[in-house]
Design a protein around this motif. Structure first.
Motif, mmCIF file in Angstrom:
data_model
loop_
_atom_site.group_PDB
_atom_site.id
_atom_site.type_symbol
_atom_site.label_atom_id
_atom_site.label_comp_id
_atom_site.label_asym_id
_atom_site.label_seq_id
_atom_site.Cartn_x
_atom_site.Cartn_y
_atom_site.Cartn_z
ATOM 1 N N GLY A 81 0.802 -1.222 0.000
ATOM 2 C CA GLY A 81 0.000 0.000 0.000
ATOM 3 C C GLY A 81 0.833 1.269 0.000
ATOM 4 O O GLY A 81 0.431 2.274 0.566
ATOM 5 N N ALA A 82 1.998 1.229 -0.613
ATOM 6 C CA ALA A 82 2.839 2.429 -0.689
ATOM 7 C C ALA A 82 2.082 3.544 -1.395
ATOM 8 O O ALA A 82 1.386 3.312 -2.377
ATOM 9 C CB ALA A 82 4.131 2.107 -1.431
ATOM 10 N N THR A 83 2.221 4.757 -0.871
ATOM 11 C CA THR A 83 1.522 5.900 -1.473
ATOM 12 C C THR A 83 2.465 6.872 -2.161
ATOM 13 O O THR A 83 2.009 7.810 -2.805
ATOM 14 C CB THR A 83 0.717 6.664 -0.402
ATOM 15 O OG1 THR A 83 1.612 7.074 0.639
ATOM 16 C CG2 THR A 83 -0.385 5.790 0.184
ATOM 17 N N LYS A 84 3.772 6.655 -2.012
ATOM 18 C CA LYS A 84 4.766 7.527 -2.638
ATOM 19 C C LYS A 84 5.821 6.663 -3.315
ATOM 20 O O LYS A 84 6.143 5.574 -2.828
ATOM 21 C CB LYS A 84 5.436 8.405 -1.584
ATOM 22 C CG LYS A 84 4.472 9.315 -0.856
ATOM 23 C CD LYS A 84 5.172 10.068 0.245
ATOM 24 C CE LYS A 84 4.139 10.888 1.020
ATOM 25 N NZ LYS A 84 4.682 11.401 2.263
ATOM 26 N N GLU A 89 10.161 2.222 -3.493
ATOM 27 C CA GLU A 89 11.577 1.902 -3.681
ATOM 28 C C GLU A 89 12.174 1.307 -2.412
ATOM 29 O O GLU A 89 12.914 0.320 -2.457
ATOM 30 C CB GLU A 89 12.349 3.158 -4.095
ATOM 31 C CG GLU A 89 12.003 3.640 -5.488
ATOM 32 C CD GLU A 89 12.531 5.035 -5.789
ATOM 33 O OE1 GLU A 89 13.304 5.578 -4.976
ATOM 34 O OE2 GLU A 89 12.161 5.570 -6.852
ATOM 35 N N GLN A 90 11.848 1.885 -1.274
ATOM 36 C CA GLN A 90 12.356 1.381 -0.005
ATOM 37 C C GLN A 90 11.808 -0.018 0.290
ATOM 38 O O GLN A 90 12.535 -0.901 0.742
ATOM 39 C CB GLN A 90 11.992 2.344 1.125
ATOM 40 C CG GLN A 90 12.692 2.005 2.424
ATOM 41 C CD GLN A 90 12.408 3.024 3.485
ATOM 42 O OE1 GLN A 90 11.529 2.789 4.304
ATOM 43 N NE2 GLN A 90 13.126 4.127 3.481
#
Length: 120
Positions: A81-84, A89-90
């Motif tokens: 659920g990454a938003t950025k 990348e992390q």
């Protein structure tokens, strides 16, 4: 022969460290009744301890959490659920993280008394 897809391995952002110093009002924890119940001092203390392990390994708390989940052979993937873009990348870098048996024991000792509703 079936694989598992892990939903919310970062516990709705809890395992990113964003709540280690309090709950930002504009965060999911500040607006979601579902997550507010997990934002206890005991859980925050555990997240801080896990963050110390991550820092000792030179990785972020989110990378530690993802590496812990992805180490299992039955786990095919994890929905983060990454938003950025930088979060994505992390998160991807966690795939390269291998946790030693000592580190896994340290993590398990911290999580040993976790509330039953948590699944990480």
């Amino acid at each position: 022969g079936m694989g598992l897809t892990v939903w919310s391995p970062l516990a709705q952002g809890f395992l990113t460290g964003k709540y280690n110093e309090g709950v930002p009002e504009d965060s999911r924890g500040g607006t979601s009744e579902w997550l507010k119940g997990d934002l206890t001092e005991a859980n925050i203390v555990k997240a801080r301890k896990l963050d110390e392990i991550a820092k000792g390994l030179g990785i972020s708390l989110s990378q530690l959490a993802l590496a812990w989940v992805l180490r299992r052979p039955e786990v095919s993937c994890a929905i983060t659920g990454a938003t950025k873009p930088e979060q994505l990348e992390q998160n991807v870098m966690a795939v390269q993280t291998k946790l030693s048996d000592d580190t896994l024991r340290e993590i398990e000792n911290i999580l040993d008394n976790r509330p039953r509703q948590w699944s990480f």
